[in-house]
Design an enzyme around this catalytic site. Structure first.
Site, PDB file in Angstrom:
ATOM      1  N   ASP A   1      10.909   2.866  12.578  1.00  0.00           N
ATOM      2  CA  ASP A   1      11.644   1.773  13.221  1.00  0.00           C
ATOM      3  C   ASP A   1      13.014   1.464  12.612  1.00  0.00           C
ATOM      4  O   ASP A   1      14.027   1.484  13.297  1.00  0.00           O
ATOM      5  CB  ASP A   1      10.779   0.503  13.333  1.00  0.00           C
TER       6      ASP A   1
ATOM      7  N   ASP B   1       0.850  -1.186   0.000  1.00  0.00           N
ATOM      8  CA  ASP B   1       0.000   0.000   0.000  1.00  0.00           C
ATOM      9  C   ASP B   1       0.892   1.244   0.000  1.00  0.00           C
ATOM     10  O   ASP B   1       2.112   1.140   0.174  1.00  0.00           O
ATOM     11  CB  ASP B   1      -0.928   0.012   1.221  1.00  0.00           C
TER      12      ASP B   1
ATOM     13  N   ASP C   1       1.677   5.020   1.536  1.00  0.00           N
ATOM     14  CA  ASP C   1       1.406   5.955   2.621  1.00  0.00           C
ATOM     15  C   ASP C   1       1.974   7.328   2.254  1.00  0.00           C
ATOM     16  O   ASP C   1       3.073   7.438   1.720  1.00  0.00           O
ATOM     17  CB  ASP C   1       2.060   5.477   3.921  1.00  0.00           C
TER      18      ASP C   1
HETATM   19  P1  ATP Z   1       4.407  -3.700   4.825  1.00  0.00           P
HETATM   20  O1  ATP Z   1       4.835  -3.854   3.410  1.00  0.00           O
HETATM   21  O2  ATP Z   1       4.482  -4.977   5.571  1.00  0.00           O
HETATM   22  O3  ATP Z   1       3.108  -2.970   5.006  1.00  0.00           O
HETATM   23  P2  ATP Z   1       5.532  -1.308   5.893  1.00  0.00           P
HETATM   24  O4  ATP Z   1       6.941  -0.842   5.988  1.00  0.00           O
HETATM   25  O5  ATP Z   1       4.596  -0.528   5.044  1.00  0.00           O
HETATM   26  O6  ATP Z   1       5.572  -2.823   5.477  1.00  0.00           O
HETATM   27  P3  ATP Z   1       3.686  -0.844   8.025  1.00  0.00           P
HETATM   28  O7  ATP Z   1       3.456  -1.659   9.235  1.00  0.00           O
HETATM   29  O8  ATP Z   1       2.609  -0.751   7.012  1.00  0.00           O
HETATM   30  O9  ATP Z   1       5.014  -1.392   7.369  1.00  0.00           O
HETATM   31  O10 ATP Z   1       4.104   0.595   8.533  1.00  0.00           O
HETATM   32  C1  ATP Z   1       4.359   1.670   7.652  1.00  0.00           C
HETATM   33  C2  ATP Z   1       5.580   2.459   8.119  1.00  0.00           C
HETATM   34  O11 ATP Z   1       5.327   2.994   9.415  1.00  0.00           O
HETATM   35  C3  ATP Z   1       6.834   1.637   8.269  1.00  0.00           C
HETATM   36  O12 ATP Z   1       7.549   1.538   7.056  1.00  0.00           O
HETATM   37  C4  ATP Z   1       7.601   2.415   9.325  1.00  0.00           C
HETATM   38  O13 ATP Z   1       8.239   3.522   8.757  1.00  0.00           O
HETATM   39  C5  ATP Z   1       6.492   2.919  10.222  1.00  0.00           C
HETATM   40  N1  ATP Z   1       6.201   2.005  11.344  1.00  0.00           N
HETATM   41  C6  ATP Z   1       5.260   1.037  11.386  1.00  0.00           C
HETATM   42  N2  ATP Z   1       5.262   0.413  12.558  1.00  0.00           N
HETATM   43  C7  ATP Z   1       6.198   1.003  13.309  1.00  0.00           C
HETATM   44  C8  ATP Z   1       6.662   0.825  14.633  1.00  0.00           C
HETATM   45  N3  ATP Z   1       6.156  -0.121  15.411  1.00  0.00           N
HETATM   46  N4  ATP Z   1       7.638   1.628  15.069  1.00  0.00           N
HETATM   47  C9  ATP Z   1       8.156   2.603  14.281  1.00  0.00           C
HETATM   48  N5  ATP Z   1       7.768   2.820  13.030  1.00  0.00           N
HETATM   49  C10 ATP Z   1       6.801   2.046  12.534  1.00  0.00           C
HETATM   50 MG    MG Z   2       2.476  -0.911   4.880  1.00  0.00          MG
END
Ligand code: ATP
Ligand code: MG
Length: 408
Positions: free
Chosen positions: A114, A43, A45
């Site tokens: 993170d 997705d 953001d």
């Molecule tokens: P995915 O492809 O699995 O969705 P993602 O990187 O987009 O991976 P998300 O959980 O959707 O992960 O979170 C979006 C963003 O928000 C992450 O890339 C990170 O920058 C931030 N993020 C999410 N969870 C945390 C956390 N627990 N602590 C710090 N930053 C976080």
């Molecule tokens: Mg994500």
């Protein structure tokens, strides 16, 4: 046009509308990482300097999600785009969420994230990556590294330890040494994270094609022993879990199958307890338990009559059960004869004969003078089994059999 491209366009459109109002708006997080890696983002953001109230002015129908974090959900052409205001997170006292947040700068927003690979922004208009956290070098080196001191970042939010494993497994990355050691040192804190969140991460690790690496990393970091209180680590069993996970065929597997594969070495009672401990849905627990409890019958396939086989085949999770059998045989003995015999047998049964409607119903037996109760149920079962075994082939045969049983 693919769905991915549409989602991307929806995000771009959202971002342009914010910019048209004089705001900064960038893509952030996972979608930037995945695009740079040439992977399809899950997705998109958007991050912006616009406050949630401003976002609401630009998109009057935007909804608040996570009000406390200033995240708005904008719907565009059926896609949901998260629009988050740049922020910095205050202190963490519950081991999972910041006590408070403060809107801040783009750099602060990058630093509260993170891992360095998750801390990148992308300006899709200028086509530039904005990197405050040295994420790009870790991305090309294939390294998962916390932004800032790992002990602090994991102490803030213990769930990040599981996220590190998930990203390392999925992307085929290494966990940077200091980050790894911090996880190993703090692994037991995972216990204070809500079971639902632990399961959400674990599920993503287990169903992904990278599940073997994921499981190995869980074991190596010590997180494995803290997934659920009722699921203690067991070195030999954990190795066998890895072996079985490695045999699973599909790129992505059903959570029920992945769990059954992970729990196969436990007693049925223990497996049920672990599922409950992970707070799985009743439906999922039922499926996992059914697969595990049905496996022994398949392993003694010569004792399975046609009715037994059909009843197993009639279950929704039959394919999952057969896949567990294949994994188990491959991982333990390498001899697939049982699986092959069952495949051959089940292939000879036409679909309409797997779960035919019964020749005889309770009403029929009632009309024959039988009152509802255990005896009626027993006769119904026996007659249906005979039907499945094809020893009777009509309603008349069924009635005759019931009469014989009644007279006994
Ligand atoms: P995915 O492809 O699995 O969705 P993602 O990187 O987009 O991976 P998300 O959980 O959707 O992960 O979170 C979006 C963003 O928000 C992450 O890339 C990170 O920058 C931030 N993020 C999410 N969870 C945390 C956390 N627990 N602590 C710090 N930053 C976080
Ligand atoms: Mg994500």
């Amino acid at each position: 046009m693919t769905k991915q491209r549409d989602a991307q366009e929806a995000a771009l459109d959202t971002l342009k509308k914010l910019r048209a109002q004089g705001h900064i708006a960038l893509l952030a997080g996972g979608c930037v990482r995945d695009r740079l890696l040439g992977r399809a983002p899950k997705d998109y953001d958007v991050v912006t300097d616009a406050t949630p109230a401003r976002v609401k002015e630009v998109f009057p129908r935007a909804r608040h999600v996570g009000v406390q974090f200033g995240v708005m959900l904008v719907r565009r052409w059926g896609f949901e785009i998260e629009v988050a205001t740049f922020r910095s997170d205050g202190p963490y006292s519950d081991g999972r969420h910041p006590d408070e947040i403060r809107f801040g700068s783009a750099e602060e927003d990058a630093r509260r994230r993170d891992f360095t690979i998750n801390g990148l922004f992308f300006d899709p208009i200028e086509e530039t990556v904005i990197d405050y956290v040295d994420g790009r070098s870790d991305l090309s080196a294939g390294v998962v590294r916390t932004i800032g001191a790992p002990e602090l970042r994991f102490a803030e939010d213990h769930l990040r330890m599981l996220r590190a494993v998930r990203f390392a497994a999925r992307l085929g990355f290494d966990i940077e040494r200091g980050t790894f050691e911090a996880i190993a040192g703090l692994a037991d804190r995972l216990r204070s994270v809500s079971t639902e969140r632990v399961w959400m991460e674990l599920e993503m690790i287990l169903v992904d094609a990278s599940r073997v690496r994921g499981w190995s990393l869980l074991v190596e970091t010590g997180l494995r022993g803290h997934l659920a209180e009722v699921w203690p680590a067991d070195e030999a069993d954990d190795r066998r879990v890895c072996d079985r996970l490695g045999v699973l065929r599909a790129e992505r597997v059903e959570p029920a199958l992945a769990l059954a594969v992970a729990l196969k070495g436990r007693t049925l009672e223990a497996a049920r307890k672990i599922c409950r401990g992970l707070r799985l849905s009743n439906r999922l627990i039922k499926t996992v338990v059914w697969i595990l409890q049905s496996l022994p019958a398949l392993q003694r396939d010569d004792a399975l009559d046609l009715a037994d086989l059909k009843m197993l085949m009639a279950a929704d999770a039959w394919d999952l059960l057969m896949e567990l059998l294949r994994c188990d045989l491959t991982a333990s003995r390498g001899d697939l004869a049982i699986h092959q015999r069952l495949e051959a047998r089940s292939a000879t049964i036409p679909p309409e004969k797997v779960a035919p409607s019964p020749f005889l119903t309770g009403d029929d037996l009632g009309a024959m003078g039988l009152t509802p109760g255990p005896r009626l149920g027993k006769i119904l079962d026996a007659v249906y089994r005979a039907q499945l075994n094809e020893t009777i082939s009509s309603k008349r045969d069924a009635r005759k059999l019931a009469e014989t049983m009644l007279s006994e």
